[in-house]
Motif scaffolding. Structure first.
Motif, mmCIF file in Angstrom:
data_model
loop_
_atom_site.group_PDB
_atom_site.id
_atom_site.type_symbol
_atom_site.label_atom_id
_atom_site.label_comp_id
_atom_site.label_asym_id
_atom_site.label_seq_id
_atom_site.Cartn_x
_atom_site.Cartn_y
_atom_site.Cartn_z
ATOM 1 N N PHE A 139 -5.658 3.843 -3.317
ATOM 2 C CA PHE A 139 -5.688 2.811 -2.293
ATOM 3 C C PHE A 139 -6.164 1.488 -2.893
ATOM 4 O O PHE A 139 -7.104 1.454 -3.677
ATOM 5 C CB PHE A 139 -6.640 3.273 -1.178
ATOM 6 C CG PHE A 139 -6.902 2.251 -0.118
ATOM 7 C CD1 PHE A 139 -5.965 1.979 0.853
ATOM 8 C CD2 PHE A 139 -8.112 1.563 -0.078
ATOM 9 C CE1 PHE A 139 -6.210 1.041 1.844
ATOM 10 C CE2 PHE A 139 -8.366 0.631 0.907
ATOM 11 C CZ PHE A 139 -7.413 0.373 1.864
ATOM 12 N N HIS A 179 1.090 4.047 -2.907
ATOM 13 C CA HIS A 179 0.827 5.468 -2.641
ATOM 14 C C HIS A 179 1.990 6.340 -3.120
ATOM 15 O O HIS A 179 1.772 7.424 -3.670
ATOM 16 C CB HIS A 179 0.576 5.683 -1.151
ATOM 17 C CG HIS A 179 0.346 7.116 -0.784
ATOM 18 N ND1 HIS A 179 -0.798 7.793 -1.146
ATOM 19 C CD2 HIS A 179 1.116 8.002 -0.122
ATOM 20 C CE1 HIS A 179 -0.723 9.031 -0.704
ATOM 21 N NE2 HIS A 179 0.433 9.185 -0.071
ATOM 22 N N TYR A 222 -6.790 1.534 7.643
ATOM 23 C CA TYR A 222 -6.734 2.616 6.663
ATOM 24 C C TYR A 222 -8.013 3.445 6.688
ATOM 25 O O TYR A 222 -7.958 4.682 6.619
ATOM 26 C CB TYR A 222 -6.490 2.064 5.254
ATOM 27 C CG TYR A 222 -5.038 2.094 4.859
ATOM 28 C CD1 TYR A 222 -4.432 3.268 4.447
ATOM 29 C CD2 TYR A 222 -4.266 0.949 4.887
ATOM 30 C CE1 TYR A 222 -3.097 3.307 4.083
ATOM 31 C CE2 TYR A 222 -2.937 0.973 4.520
ATOM 32 C CZ TYR A 222 -2.358 2.153 4.120
ATOM 33 O OH TYR A 222 -1.039 2.195 3.764
ATOM 34 N N GLN A 268 0.840 -1.206 0.000
ATOM 35 C CA GLN A 268 0.000 0.000 0.000
ATOM 36 C C GLN A 268 0.875 1.258 0.000
ATOM 37 O O GLN A 268 0.596 2.219 -0.727
ATOM 38 C CB GLN A 268 -0.919 0.035 1.233
ATOM 39 C CG GLN A 268 -2.017 -0.985 1.227
ATOM 40 C CD GLN A 268 -3.203 -0.604 0.353
ATOM 41 O OE1 GLN A 268 -3.123 0.224 -0.541
ATOM 42 N NE2 GLN A 268 -4.322 -1.254 0.612
#
Length: 176
Positions: A49, A43, A90, A39
């Protein structure tokens, strides 16, 4: 009214079961950390995401991959739940309810969850519980489990293993 309630007990596993539980907790931690690193790299590349469904496809690739064949030894439901835990972390971060998700360390809050009640068998009369790939495990039965089984979390604290059994049951509301 529906009531969710948890019952926590100390487990009495044999040596082989203890080794398996440590291994499964380590596998869940590895999956969580690998997904978090993915992740973060995603990013940094300016991408969006990655949701749970797409991340579950990565989990399948990791389980079938040549670098991590030991992931196949762990039950799949706890590994999938580690990904759901990361997605929840998240979502809490994006909603400003929590800090950014951090990598998990070995030994601190080692745990894993079996979310499917159909795979779990509870034998209260003999103080034992059946979990997939672990078999029957004895526990210290201090009180009865009330309600319908929802999920089970296995955790380690201070060198001992514990089980938390979440149940759901109907209770009467008291009119005041």
């Amino acid at each position: 009214m529906q009531r969710l309630q948890a019952f926590k007990y100390e487990l009495n596993p044999d040596g082989a079961q203890q080794r398996l539980m440590r291994r499964y907790a380590g596998s869940c931690r590895f999956v969580y950390n690998k997904a978090l690193a993915l992740q973060q790299a995603n990013h940094a590349a300016g991408e969006k995401f990655i949701g749970y469904v797409a991340m579950a496809k990565y989990l399948t690739a990791w389980r079938n991959g040549e670098e991590t064949p030991w992931l196949k030894d762990a039950p799949v439901h706890p590994l999938q739940h580690a990904l759901k835990d990361l997605e929840k972390a998240y979502k809490n971060f994006f909603a400003k309810r929590a800090d950014f998700p951090r990598f998990k360390r070995k030994g601190s809050s080692d745990s894993f969850r079996y979310p499917d009640p159909k795979q779990i068998k509870l034998d209260q009369g003999n103080s034992r519980l059946f979990l997939p790939k672990l078999g029957w495990i004895r526990y210290r039965n201090s009180r009865d489990v009330l309600g319908e089984l929802r999920n089970v979390t296995v955790s380690s604290n201070g060198g001992k293993w514990y089980i938390s059994i979440q149940t759901q049951r109907e209770v009467e509301t008291v009119a005041s």
